[in-house]
Design a protein around this motif. Sequence first.
Motif, PDB file in Angstrom:
ATOM      1  N   GLU A   6      -1.296  -2.342   6.594  1.00 39.80           N
ATOM      2  CA  GLU A   6      -1.166  -1.149   5.379  1.00 39.80           C
ATOM      3  C   GLU A   6       0.254  -0.984   4.980  1.00 39.80           C
ATOM      4  O   GLU A   6       1.276  -1.356   5.446  1.00 39.80           O
ATOM      5  N   SER A   7       0.113  -0.566   3.853  1.00 34.46           N
ATOM      6  CA  SER A   7       1.611  -0.079   3.031  1.00 34.46           C
ATOM      7  C   SER A   7       1.252   1.047   2.090  1.00 34.46           C
ATOM      8  O   SER A   7      -0.033   1.261   1.964  1.00 34.46           O
ATOM      9  N   GLY A   8       2.375   1.597   1.708  1.00 35.10           N
ATOM     10  CA  GLY A   8       2.205   2.655   0.803  1.00 35.10           C
ATOM     11  C   GLY A   8       2.422   4.154   1.134  1.00 35.10           C
ATOM     12  O   GLY A   8       2.202   5.201   0.493  1.00 35.10           O
ATOM     13  N   GLY A   9       2.580   4.149   2.341  1.00 41.56           N
ATOM     14  CA  GLY A   9       2.899   5.721   3.134  1.00 41.56           C
ATOM     15  C   GLY A   9       4.021   6.053   2.742  1.00 41.56           C
ATOM     16  O   GLY A   9       4.819   5.402   2.387  1.00 41.56           O
ATOM     17  N   GLY A  10       4.210   7.397   2.838  1.00 40.66           N
ATOM     18  CA  GLY A  10       5.685   8.017   2.493  1.00 40.66           C
ATOM     19  C   GLY A  10       5.711   9.530   2.823  1.00 40.66           C
ATOM     20  O   GLY A  10       4.743  10.151   3.097  1.00 40.66           O
ATOM     21  N   GLY A  16       1.074  16.468  -4.495  1.00 38.97           N
ATOM     22  CA  GLY A  16       1.252  15.074  -4.878  1.00 38.97           C
ATOM     23  C   GLY A  16       0.321  13.895  -4.650  1.00 38.97           C
ATOM     24  O   GLY A  16      -0.711  14.265  -4.166  1.00 38.97           O
ATOM     25  N   SER A  17       0.560  12.708  -4.943  1.00 36.74           N
ATOM     26  CA  SER A  17      -0.390  11.582  -4.665  1.00 36.74           C
ATOM     27  C   SER A  17       0.326  10.477  -4.026  1.00 36.74           C
ATOM     28  O   SER A  17       1.401  10.120  -4.106  1.00 36.74           O
ATOM     29  N   LEU A  18      -0.401   9.764  -3.488  1.00 37.41           N
ATOM     30  CA  LEU A  18      -0.011   8.437  -2.666  1.00 37.41           C
ATOM     31  C   LEU A  18      -1.224   7.461  -2.960  1.00 37.41           C
ATOM     32  O   LEU A  18      -2.224   7.795  -2.815  1.00 37.41           O
ATOM     33  N   ARG A  19      -0.786   6.054  -2.876  1.00 33.90           N
ATOM     34  CA  ARG A  19      -2.029   5.142  -2.901  1.00 33.90           C
ATOM     35  C   ARG A  19      -1.395   4.185  -1.676  1.00 33.90           C
ATOM     36  O   ARG A  19      -0.524   3.443  -1.651  1.00 33.90           O
ATOM     37  N   LEU A  20      -2.573   4.340  -0.654  1.00 38.42           N
ATOM     38  CA  LEU A  20      -2.410   3.476   0.376  1.00 38.42           C
ATOM     39  C   LEU A  20      -3.037   1.967   0.105  1.00 38.42           C
ATOM     40  O   LEU A  20      -3.981   1.860  -0.447  1.00 38.42           O
ATOM     41  N   SER A  21      -2.631   0.819   0.458  1.00 37.86           N
ATOM     42  CA  SER A  21      -3.232  -0.389   0.596  1.00 37.86           C
ATOM     43  C   SER A  21      -3.170  -1.132   2.072  1.00 37.86           C
ATOM     44  O   SER A  21      -2.389  -0.767   2.745  1.00 37.86           O
ATOM     45  N   CYS A  22      -4.336  -1.813   2.279  1.00 38.24           N
ATOM     46  CA  CYS A  22      -4.564  -2.452   3.072  1.00 38.24           C
ATOM     47  C   CYS A  22      -4.904  -4.041   3.059  1.00 38.24           C
ATOM     48  O   CYS A  22      -6.033  -4.276   2.416  1.00 38.24           O
ATOM     49  N   ALA A  23      -4.022  -4.959   3.276  1.00 38.53           N
ATOM     50  CA  ALA A  23      -4.215  -6.369   2.894  1.00 38.53           C
ATOM     51  C   ALA A  23      -4.782  -7.139   4.141  1.00 38.53           C
ATOM     52  O   ALA A  23      -4.187  -7.023   5.385  1.00 38.53           O
ATOM     53  N   ALA A  24      -5.882  -7.862   4.116  1.00 36.26           N
ATOM     54  CA  ALA A  24      -6.364  -8.373   4.931  1.00 36.26           C
ATOM     55  C   ALA A  24      -6.456  -9.889   5.010  1.00 36.26           C
ATOM     56  O   ALA A  24      -6.190 -10.470   3.807  1.00 36.26           O
TER      57      ALA A  24
END
Length: 117
Positions: A6-10, A16-24
Motif C-alpha cells: 500500500e501507499s498514499g497514506g498521510g 481533504g482528500s487522499l488516494r490510496l494505492s495497493c500494488a499486487a
Amino acid sequence: QVQLVESGGGLVQPGGSLRLSCAASGGVFSIYAMDWYRQAPGKQRELVALIRSSGSTNYADPVKGRFTISRDNAKNTVFLQMNGLKPEDTAVYYCHAQHTFTQREYWGQGTQVTVSS
C-alpha cells in the motif's frame, strides 16, 4: 504467493482528500477480489470497500458517497479515492486480496491515514 504494497497514506485536514494505492505482485490480479479494510486504535478491523473481479463494488455505510474503489488490472493495482475525509476516518488502511475460486487471502502491511486539523 501474492504480495500487496500500500501507499498514499498521510496526514490530511478534515474535508481533504487522499488516494490510496495497493500494488499486487505474484498472482493473476484480475481473478482476485480486492478490498480495503481499516483499523482505528482500540477498534476492530472493518471492511471499507470491495471490488470484485467482475468490477462490481460495495461500500461500508460510513464511507458511501465519499470513497471510491477502483482497479487497474493492467497495472495490478487497486485504488481507494477518499474525499470529504473526517477525523473518524483516521485509521491504518489495509489492502486485502481474496482469490475468487480458492478463497485464499492475502494482506498488505497497512498505511496510516490521519485526518486532523
